[in-house]
Design a protein around this motif. Structure first.
Motif, PDB file in Angstrom:
ATOM      1  N   GLU A 114       0.854  -1.187   0.000  1.00 17.50           N
ATOM      2  CA  GLU A 114       0.000   0.000   0.000  1.00 17.50           C
ATOM      3  C   GLU A 114       0.888   1.235   0.000  1.00 17.50           C
ATOM      4  O   GLU A 114       1.906   1.247   0.691  1.00 17.50           O
ATOM      5  N   PRO A 115       0.548   2.289  -0.671  1.00 17.54           N
ATOM      6  CA  PRO A 115      -0.549   2.345  -1.643  1.00 17.54           C
ATOM      7  C   PRO A 115      -0.103   1.834  -3.017  1.00 17.54           C
ATOM      8  O   PRO A 115       1.086   1.777  -3.281  1.00 17.54           O
ATOM      9  N   TYR A 162      -5.696   7.530   0.969  1.00 14.60           N
ATOM     10  CA  TYR A 162      -5.076   6.283   1.447  1.00 14.60           C
ATOM     11  C   TYR A 162      -6.144   5.256   1.829  1.00 14.60           C
ATOM     12  O   TYR A 162      -6.000   4.061   1.567  1.00 14.60           O
ATOM     13  N   ARG A 208      -6.839   1.604   0.299  1.00 10.64           N
ATOM     14  CA  ARG A 208      -6.888   0.432   1.183  1.00 10.64           C
ATOM     15  C   ARG A 208      -8.158  -0.368   0.958  1.00 10.64           C
ATOM     16  O   ARG A 208      -8.126  -1.601   0.918  1.00 10.64           O
ATOM     17  N   HIS A 267      -7.787  -2.294  -2.193  1.00 10.93           N
ATOM     18  CA  HIS A 267      -6.746  -3.306  -1.986  1.00 10.93           C
ATOM     19  C   HIS A 267      -7.291  -4.516  -1.229  1.00 10.93           C
ATOM     20  O   HIS A 267      -7.116  -5.665  -1.644  1.00 10.93           O
ATOM     21  N   SER A 326       1.931  -7.896   3.111  1.00  8.57           N
ATOM     22  CA  SER A 326       1.739  -6.545   2.592  1.00  8.57           C
ATOM     23  C   SER A 326       2.803  -5.590   3.116  1.00  8.57           C
ATOM     24  O   SER A 326       3.140  -5.598   4.299  1.00  8.57           O
ATOM     25  N   TYR A 335       0.188  -1.095   5.859  1.00 12.11           N
ATOM     26  CA  TYR A 335      -1.265  -1.296   5.989  1.00 12.11           C
ATOM     27  C   TYR A 335      -1.804  -0.207   6.907  1.00 12.11           C
ATOM     28  O   TYR A 335      -1.261   0.916   6.915  1.00 12.11           O
ATOM     29  N   VAL A 336      -2.843  -0.495   7.696  1.00 12.59           N
ATOM     30  CA  VAL A 336      -3.534   0.512   8.515  1.00 12.59           C
ATOM     31  C   VAL A 336      -2.589   1.355   9.380  1.00 12.59           C
ATOM     32  O   VAL A 336      -2.736   2.580   9.479  1.00 12.59           O
ATOM     33  N   SER A 385      -1.303   4.604   8.097  1.00 10.48           N
ATOM     34  CA  SER A 385      -2.216   5.749   8.152  1.00 10.48           C
ATOM     35  C   SER A 385      -2.246   6.355   9.549  1.00 10.48           C
ATOM     36  O   SER A 385      -2.269   7.569   9.711  1.00 10.48           O
ATOM     37  N   SER A 429     -10.119   3.709   8.634  1.00  7.61           N
ATOM     38  CA  SER A 429      -9.482   2.505   8.110  1.00  7.61           C
ATOM     39  C   SER A 429     -10.310   1.263   8.397  1.00  7.61           C
ATOM     40  O   SER A 429     -10.439   0.380   7.553  1.00  7.61           O
ATOM     41  N   THR A 483     -11.680  -1.296   5.533  1.00  6.23           N
ATOM     42  CA  THR A 483     -11.253  -2.695   5.432  1.00  6.23           C
ATOM     43  C   THR A 483     -12.337  -3.662   5.886  1.00  6.23           C
ATOM     44  O   THR A 483     -12.148  -4.869   5.822  1.00  6.23           O
TER      45      THR A 483
END
Ligand SMILES: Nc1ncnc2c1ncn2[C@@H]1O[C@H](COP(=O)(O)OP(=O)(O)O)[C@@H](O)[C@H]1O
Ligand SMILES: Cc1cn([C@H]2C[C@H](O)[C@@H](COP(=O)(O)OP(=O)(O)O)O2)c(=O)[nH]c1=O
Length: 675
Positions: free
Chosen positions: A483-484, A514, A518, A521, A538, A541-542, A545, A564, A568
């Motif tokens: 990500e991203p 973002y 996500r 993704h 990955s 990820y979260v 952010s 987030s 997700t």
């Protein structure tokens, strides 16, 4: 602690003086009037002095104001039983009790704004709700319970001997002495212990203004600001309802054919409820909008007064009283916190003085009026023809108070709703369950989700690839992603947020981009792979952010986190590997790699904040995190990661092993069975 003891004293004092007065006369109507009038006398000064008090608190040294007030109260409280001891005339005794009560109230009115104006300056804003919780619980939740218990216990002790107790040792007298001494203690602690209160009293701003001018300014502010107006209206409504409940409790207990014990039980339960509401409320409703919570709490309190009105036996009444307390407590907490957060420093002192005064006026007026009213009509019963239902005036009054409470709550809710269009119950339910409001999406399959986090140049790409290689060598399906920019849409978002030509992107827009990346993704790459049973690795990820947009850009972290979670559908990684590196080392490595992107060229302070945000996240949930020093050689890091991930991935034995295992179990089972 000292405020706790002192407020315990206050409540003892109020109960004791009122009970004291009603004990001097006989007859239901007279008792009601006596009880009511002592309380009414206590509120008179509020009408006269309240407006001045808030302004005064801004002018004089707050510490000295508090100390002088407490010393005065020390003397006044003690004087009530002392006068009673030396005078033979009941008239003088009751008269002095009333006068002293009046003076005590006067002094208290000067004390409160000084205290209220001083406290917020000692507490950081973000802790306001918690701080309010603590103060309110000690003031209204726990201490009145102790006050009730205290009176009961004192009574028991004094009466335990067979001889009648000496006059000075009557329970209510002892309570007044205790009250008096608690004031002395408060004065001493404030004078010697909290010197810093003094320094904040003057900012020199208002010295040129007349007091009247200052007062009017505060009043106008309340009237003109819709939110503050709604809050004040709601708080007052809640207290009016509470006042009616307290005022009628004694007669209500009688209407249940239960005695004085039931009165203290109901009174105590009400305050236990208050404590429960204040203490547990925030934990139950979690992220619910505080504005909505405020209105709902008042409706709850009002509805519960209706339960009281219709209670046919004591258990139901106790339950009702508990809910009334809880509703009122939650309304008070959210109301006071909202006020603290929404009202500017400039006017805060006066607005609080206004609310405090109005609360006292309304509360005591409600208590006095309802107890007098019920006292007058207490013995009368209205029998509805043929149905055999009898309704006492107490219950009618409660019914009216309940309906009034519900009305107040709904109108406060309407005035300040910050989420119009979102259904109320769904919102409440969603908050209680925890956000997101849409149900979290379940996972099918049993893949493993591993995330690498860390600052720029920490070595995430290097380690992601090394881990993937190791796992593939074991014959597992591995999906490497990042990500991203893992999807087609993601690529476009990536060029939007990271492109150097993109200047002046606002922090919220950045956070949303973002999150959008996500969401795409997770929906198109991560979830499908996990449901196949693959290992998904990955790069970021979260947490990125939370660290970059939250700590770095200083957006509220819980809001970024909520965003987030929503994006997700609540998918959390099984393991987060945090590669921790000092920003200068990481940025140095990244610089060698080529031109810096938008975030890499942020200040060192920004990257320091990001680093500590990552470490904080890991510290909060140690089981889910593997924190590694990223300045170590890459191979060492890889070894540590592979070992930890190995523990995590379920061994997936090939099909023939499963069949063998099943056979063994079956054989063992046969052997054990007696033939
Ligand atoms: N443990 C390590 N020690 C020294 N250099 C490293 C280490 N891990 C990675 N590097 C180097 O640092 C640079 C950045 O690594 P990279 O994996 O791209 O980091 P990230 O993806 O976290 O930005 C690369 O040139 C890489 O070779
Ligand atoms: C995933 C994510 C990344 N970012 C930032 C961190 C990085 O500076 C950048 C992504 O860079 P990244 O792809 O990790 O590049 P590098 O290989 O240089 O580490 O985006 C956020 O600010 N928020 C996020 O949610």
């Amino acid at each position: 602690m000292v405020t706790g003891v002192a407020s315990l004293g206050d409540w003892l004092g109020l109960l004791a003086t009122a009970t004291f007065a009603s004990a001097q006369v006989s007859g239901s109507a007279a008792k009601g009037l006596a009880f009511g009038s002592v309380i009414a006398v206590r509120l008179l000064p509020a009408l006269v002095l309240g407006p001045v008090a808030g302004v005064m608190a801004d002018r004089f040294d707050r510490r000295l104001t508090m100390v002088i007030c407490d010393l005065l109260r020390f003397v006044l409280f003690a004087s009530i039983p002392v006068v009673a001891l030396f005078s033979e005339n009941a008239g003088i005794t009751v008269g002095w009790a009333a006068i002293a009560t009046f003076l005590i109230e006067t002094v208290t009115l000067l004390w409160i704004p000084a205290k209220e104006a001083a406290v917020p300056n000692l507490i950081p804003r973000s802790r306001l709700e918690t701080a309010n919780q603590l103060t309110l619980i000690t003031t209204y939740g726990i201490t009145p319970v102790f006050a009730g218990l205290g009176i009961a216990a004192l009574d028991r002790i004094v009466r335990s001997g067979n001889t009648t107790p000496p006059e000075w040792a009557e329970a209510s007298n002892l309570a007044l002495y205790f009250n008096s001494l608690s004031r002395l203690a408060m004065a001493l602690v404030v004078y010697f212990g909290i010197k810093e209160i003094s320094g904040r009293a003057h900012d020199g701003k208002h010295t040129g203004q007349s007091m009247l001018r200052q007062f009017l300014e505060g009043w106008q502010y309340v009237g003109k600001t819709p939110l503050v107006r709604g809050l004040v209206f709601g708080i007052l409504g809640a207290f009016a309802g509470g006042g009616v409940v307290i005022g009628t409790a004694q007669f209500f207990a009688r209407s249940l054919n239960a005695g004085d014990a039931a009165f203290y039980l109901l009174f105590g339960t009400l305050f236990v409820g208050l404590g429960v509401g204040i203490g547990l409320g925030p934990a139950v409703v979690r992220d619910l909008s505080r504005r909505r919570w405020f209105g709902m709490s008042i409706v709850l309190a009002g509805g519960s007064v209706l339960v009281l009105a219709g209670a046919i036996h004591l258990t139901m009444a106790v339950f009702g009283a508990l809910l009334v307390g809880a509703g009122a407590g939650m309304a008070f907490l959210s109301g006071v916190t909202l006020l603290g957060g929404e009202v500017g420093d400039e006017v805060r002192g006066r607005v609080f003085a206004f609310v405090q005064t109005a609360v006292r006026v309304v509360l005591m007026l409600a208590i006095a009026l309802s107890s007098s009213l019920v006292g007058l009509g207490g013995s009368r019963q209205i029998t509805i023809a043929d149905l055999g239902i009898s309704i006492s005036s107490t219950r009618l009054l409660l019914l009216a108070a309940g309906i009034f409470g519900i009305f107040t709550g709904i109108s406060a809710f309407r005035q300040m709703d910050d989420k119009p269009g979102v259904p109320v119950l769904a919102d409440l339910w969603g908050s209680i369950r925890g956000r997101p409001l849409s149900p979290g999406e379940g996972l099918v399959g049993r893949g493993t989700f591993v995330v690498f986090e860390g600052g720029e140049g920490a070595g995430k790409s290097t380690q992601v690839n090394a881990l993937a290689e190791a796992l593939r060598a074991e014959g597992r399906e591995v999906v490497v992603t990042r990500e991203p920019g893992a999807t087609e849409v993601g690529q476009r978002i990536r060029s939007l947020v990271l492109g150097k030509q993109q200047t002046g992107l606002s922090p919220r827009a950045e956070a949303l981009l973002y999150a959008a990346d996500r969401a795409d993704h997770v929906a198109t790459v991560v979830r499908p792979a996990l449901s196949r049973g693959a290992v998904v690795i990955s790069d970021r990820y979260v947490d990125s952010s939370l660290a970059y947009q939250g700590a770095g850009r200083t957006l509220p972290v819980d809001e970024v986190s909520w965003l987030s979670t929503w994006a997700t559908g609540g998918l959390k990684p099984d393991l987060v590997v945090l590669l921790d590196v000092p920003p200068d080392v990481g940025l140095g490595r990244a610089a060698r790699r080529g031109a810096a992107d938008r975030l890499e060229s942020e200040s060192v302070a920004f990257h320091e904040r990001v680093r500590y945000a990552f470490l904080d996240l890991a510290a909060a949930e140690p089981k889910r995190y593997l924190v590694l020093d990223a300045t170590r050689p890459a191979e060492e890091i890889t070894a540590a990661v592979v070992e930890r991930v190995g523990e995590l991935i379920p061994d997936e034995p090939p099909a023939h092993e499963i069949a063998e295992a099943l056979n063994t179990v079956a054989e063992a089972d046969l052997e054990r069975r007696p033939s």
